[in-house]
Design a protein around this motif. Structure first.
Motif, mmCIF file in Angstrom:
data_model
loop_
_atom_site.group_PDB
_atom_site.id
_atom_site.type_symbol
_atom_site.label_atom_id
_atom_site.label_comp_id
_atom_site.label_asym_id
_atom_site.label_seq_id
_atom_site.Cartn_x
_atom_site.Cartn_y
_atom_site.Cartn_z
ATOM 1 N N GLN A 23 41.859 33.696 66.270
ATOM 2 C CA GLN A 23 42.579 34.938 66.007
ATOM 3 C C GLN A 23 41.653 36.009 65.437
ATOM 4 N N ILE A 24 40.766 35.605 64.553
ATOM 5 C CA ILE A 24 39.830 36.559 63.956
ATOM 6 C C ILE A 24 38.952 37.170 65.040
ATOM 7 N N VAL A 25 38.393 36.328 65.894
ATOM 8 C CA VAL A 25 37.492 36.813 66.942
ATOM 9 C C VAL A 25 38.245 37.678 67.954
ATOM 10 N N THR A 26 39.436 37.247 68.363
ATOM 11 C CA THR A 26 40.174 38.013 69.375
ATOM 12 C C THR A 26 40.735 39.321 68.832
ATOM 13 N N HIS A 27 40.927 39.420 67.525
ATOM 14 C CA HIS A 27 41.424 40.667 66.935
ATOM 15 C C HIS A 27 40.294 41.597 66.493
ATOM 16 N N THR A 28 39.079 41.196 66.738
ATOM 17 C CA THR A 28 37.939 42.050 66.402
ATOM 18 C C THR A 28 37.836 43.148 67.459
ATOM 19 N N PRO A 29 37.771 44.404 67.019
ATOM 20 C CA PRO A 29 37.666 45.504 67.988
ATOM 21 C C PRO A 29 36.395 45.406 68.845
ATOM 22 N N ILE A 30 36.480 45.906 70.058
ATOM 23 C CA ILE A 30 35.358 45.867 71.006
ATOM 24 C C ILE A 30 34.128 46.566 70.433
ATOM 25 N N TYR A 31 34.321 47.681 69.713
ATOM 26 C CA TYR A 31 33.161 48.415 69.193
ATOM 27 C C TYR A 31 32.313 47.559 68.253
ATOM 28 N N VAL A 32 32.921 46.580 67.606
ATOM 29 C CA VAL A 32 32.169 45.685 66.712
ATOM 30 C C VAL A 32 31.197 44.842 67.525
ATOM 31 N N TRP A 33 31.644 44.349 68.661
ATOM 32 C CA TRP A 33 30.767 43.547 69.515
ATOM 33 C C TRP A 33 29.688 44.417 70.149
ATOM 34 N N LEU A 34 30.024 45.669 70.460
ATOM 35 C CA LEU A 34 29.010 46.597 70.989
ATOM 36 C C LEU A 34 27.944 46.891 69.924
ATOM 37 N N LEU A 35 28.383 47.053 68.682
ATOM 38 C CA LEU A 35 27.437 47.258 67.582
ATOM 39 C C LEU A 35 26.533 46.040 67.423
ATOM 40 N N LEU A 36 27.104 44.848 67.528
ATOM 41 C CA LEU A 36 26.294 43.629 67.443
ATOM 42 C C LEU A 36 25.261 43.599 68.564
ATOM 43 N N ALA A 37 25.668 43.944 69.777
ATOM 44 C CA ALA A 37 24.723 43.960 70.907
ATOM 45 C C ALA A 37 23.607 44.973 70.658
ATOM 46 N N PHE A 38 23.950 46.147 70.132
ATOM 47 C CA PHE A 38 22.932 47.158 69.805
ATOM 48 C C PHE A 38 21.950 46.614 68.770
ATOM 49 N N LEU A 39 22.455 46.001 67.709
ATOM 50 C CA LEU A 39 21.585 45.475 66.656
ATOM 51 C C LEU A 39 20.686 44.361 67.183
ATOM 52 N N VAL A 40 21.228 43.490 68.018
ATOM 53 C CA VAL A 40 20.410 42.417 68.601
ATOM 54 C C VAL A 40 19.318 43.013 69.486
#
Length: 169
Positions: free
Chosen positions: A4-21
Motif C-alpha cells: 500500500q505504501i509503494v502503490t500510494h507513492t506519487p509518480i513524481y517521487v519515483w521520477l525524483l528517485l530516477a533523477f537522483l540515481v
C-alpha cells in the motif's frame, strides 16, 4: 502494508528517485563540469528539504534548529574530509573525481525523506512532536551539509588559483 505504501507513492517521487540515481551514477566517473553545475544537486536537495520541513512541520524552531545544527556540522565535516577540487578558472570548469559517495548520499537522503513521509502518513501525530521534527530536520541538514561542504571545496581553489597557472596545467 508495504504494498500500500509503494502503490500510494506519487509518480513524481519515483521520477525524483530516477533523477537522483542518474546523477549519482554520473558522479561515479571523473568528469569536467562548469563550476556552477557543482551546486545543482546541493541546491535541489536544499529546496526539497526546506519544502518538506515547511509542509510537514511548519518552519517552527525544532525542525529549523535541527536542520541548522545538522547542516553546520556536516558542512564542516565535508569541508575537512574533501580534497580540494581541480579548478580551471580560465575555462570556468572543475574536474570532479569519480566517487560512489554522492550516489550513496542521494539514496540516503531519498530514503530518509521517504521514511519521514511514510511515518507521518501512518502516524500523523508524529509531525506534531518537536523531537521527531528536530530529528528529521537534523537528518535533512546533515545530508544538505555534506553536499554543500563538498561543493564549497571548489570555491577557494577557483578564487585563489591564477587563471594563467591553470591554463598551463
Amino acid at each position: 502494508m508495504l504494498q500500500q505504501i509503494v502503490t500510494h507513492t506519487p509518480i513524481y517521487v519515483w521520477l525524483l528517485l530516477a533523477f537522483l540515481v542518474s546523477r549519482g551514477i554520473a558522479a561515479s566517473r571523473d568528469r569536467v563540469l562548469p563550476l556552477r553545475r557543482v551546486f545543482v544537486i546541493p541546491a535541489v536537495l536544499l529546496v526539497l528539504s526546506v519544502q518538506d520541513m515547511a509542509h510537514r512541520f511548519g518552519l517552527d524552531a525544532a525542525p529549523v534548529l535541527g536542520w541548522l545544527a545538522g547542516a553546520s556540522a556536516a558542512t564542516l565535516l565535508a569541508w575537512r574530509a574533501t580534497a580540494p577540487a581541480q579548478v580551471d578558472r580560465a575555462a570556468g570548469t572543475v574536474l570532479q573525481r569519480g566517487s560512489w559517495l554522492p550516489l550513496a548520499l542521494m539514496l540516503a537522503t531519498f530514503v530518509t525523506k521517504y521514511a519521514v513521509a511514510v511515518a507521518c502518513a501512518v502516524r500523523p501525530d508524529l509531525a506534531a512532536g518537536a523531537g521527531f521534527a528536530a530529528t528529521a530536520g537534523a537528518l535533512y541538514g546533515v545530508f544538505n551539509g555534506l553536499f554543500v561542504g563538498r561543493a564549497l571545496r571548489c570555491l577557494p581553489r577557483a578564487a585563489a588559483t591564477p587563471a594563467h597557472i591553470n591554463a598551463m596545467s
